[in-house]
Design a protein around this motif. Sequence first.
Motif, PDB file in Angstrom:
ATOM      1  N   PHE A 155       0.979  -1.144  -0.062  1.00 46.33           N
ATOM      2  CA  PHE A 155       0.032   0.104  -0.032  1.00 46.33           C
ATOM      3  C   PHE A 155       0.878   1.271   0.111  1.00 46.33           C
ATOM      4  CE2 PHE A 155      -2.038   3.405   2.370  1.00 46.33           C
ATOM      5  CZ  PHE A 155      -3.228   3.827   1.682  1.00 46.33           C
ATOM      6  N   TRP A 156       1.938   1.450   0.965  1.00 42.39           N
ATOM      7  CA  TRP A 156       2.627   2.323   1.277  1.00 42.39           C
ATOM      8  C   TRP A 156       3.659   2.658  -0.163  1.00 42.39           C
ATOM      9  CZ3 TRP A 156       1.438   6.747   3.466  1.00 42.39           C
ATOM     10  CH2 TRP A 156       0.755   6.786   4.613  1.00 42.39           C
ATOM     11  N   GLY A 157       4.178   1.555  -0.513  1.00 49.74           N
ATOM     12  CA  GLY A 157       4.726   1.504  -1.664  1.00 49.74           C
ATOM     13  C   GLY A 157       4.286   2.169  -2.932  1.00 49.74           C
ATOM     14  N   THR A 158       3.141   1.544  -3.259  1.00 55.35           N
ATOM     15  CA  THR A 158       2.268   2.260  -4.103  1.00 55.35           C
ATOM     16  C   THR A 158       1.994   3.842  -4.091  1.00 55.35           C
ATOM     17  OG1 THR A 158       1.211   0.098  -4.495  1.00 55.35           O
ATOM     18  CG2 THR A 158       0.070   2.090  -5.507  1.00 55.35           C
ATOM     19  N   LEU A 159       1.727   4.032  -3.005  1.00 55.92           N
ATOM     20  CA  LEU A 159       1.318   5.437  -2.734  1.00 55.92           C
ATOM     21  C   LEU A 159       2.389   6.369  -2.688  1.00 55.92           C
ATOM     22  CD1 LEU A 159      -1.002   7.189  -1.795  1.00 55.92           C
ATOM     23  CD2 LEU A 159      -0.305   6.951   0.548  1.00 55.92           C
TER      24      LEU A 159
ATOM     25  N   THR B  48       5.024   5.888  -4.266  1.00 57.36           N
ATOM     26  CA  THR B  48       5.417   5.632  -5.845  1.00 57.36           C
ATOM     27  C   THR B  48       4.945   6.865  -6.586  1.00 57.36           C
ATOM     28  OG1 THR B  48       6.094   3.376  -6.003  1.00 57.36           O
ATOM     29  CG2 THR B  48       5.746   4.400  -8.048  1.00 57.36           C
ATOM     30  N   TRP B  49       3.298   6.861  -6.414  1.00 56.15           N
ATOM     31  CA  TRP B  49       2.502   7.664  -7.225  1.00 56.15           C
ATOM     32  C   TRP B  49       2.938   9.152  -6.689  1.00 56.15           C
ATOM     33  CZ3 TRP B  49      -2.757   5.136  -6.408  1.00 56.15           C
ATOM     34  CH2 TRP B  49      -3.000   3.762  -7.323  1.00 56.15           C
ATOM     35  N   ALA B  50       3.113   9.503  -5.274  1.00 54.60           N
ATOM     36  CA  ALA B  50       3.510  10.919  -5.003  1.00 54.60           C
ATOM     37  C   ALA B  50       4.933  11.169  -5.868  1.00 54.60           C
ATOM     38  CB  ALA B  50       3.759  10.667  -3.389  1.00 54.60           C
TER      39      ALA B  50
END
Length: 131
Positions: free
Chosen positions: A107-111, A113-115
């Motif tokens: 979850f945090w890795g995706t978030l 990355t998008w940020a």
Amino acid sequence: MSLVVSGLYISICALLLVVLTFRVIKLRRKHKIGVGTNDNRELLLATRVHGNYLENAPIILLLLAVAEANGLAAVYLHCFGTVLVVARLSHAIGLTQGDGGYHIGRFWGTLMTWAVLVGLCIVNISQFIMA
């Protein structure tokens, strides 16, 4: 033109790519699967971790290099680069440990990355507008 900072993060990310690639190769040899996954869950997850990395990291690293080439201060480049590396590691660990389902690292890795992706897009578009 010197791309010292982005060169650092491109190199770190390339080393992470080698680790993820080696993991896939190791599983292919272990399970004697040359192409595809043969419905092997462990290999499927490893190939998705590798694939997701390749789907995201290259464009972000290119955006980082463009931002540096356009004069973004090193402190901001290091912030973006560090968050990217942490994000991709978190995603890889989370996707693996979560067995493809929900995991806080994924979850945090995706978030993150998008940020980084959106942040660098904003920086580069702003640099264009201000030029």
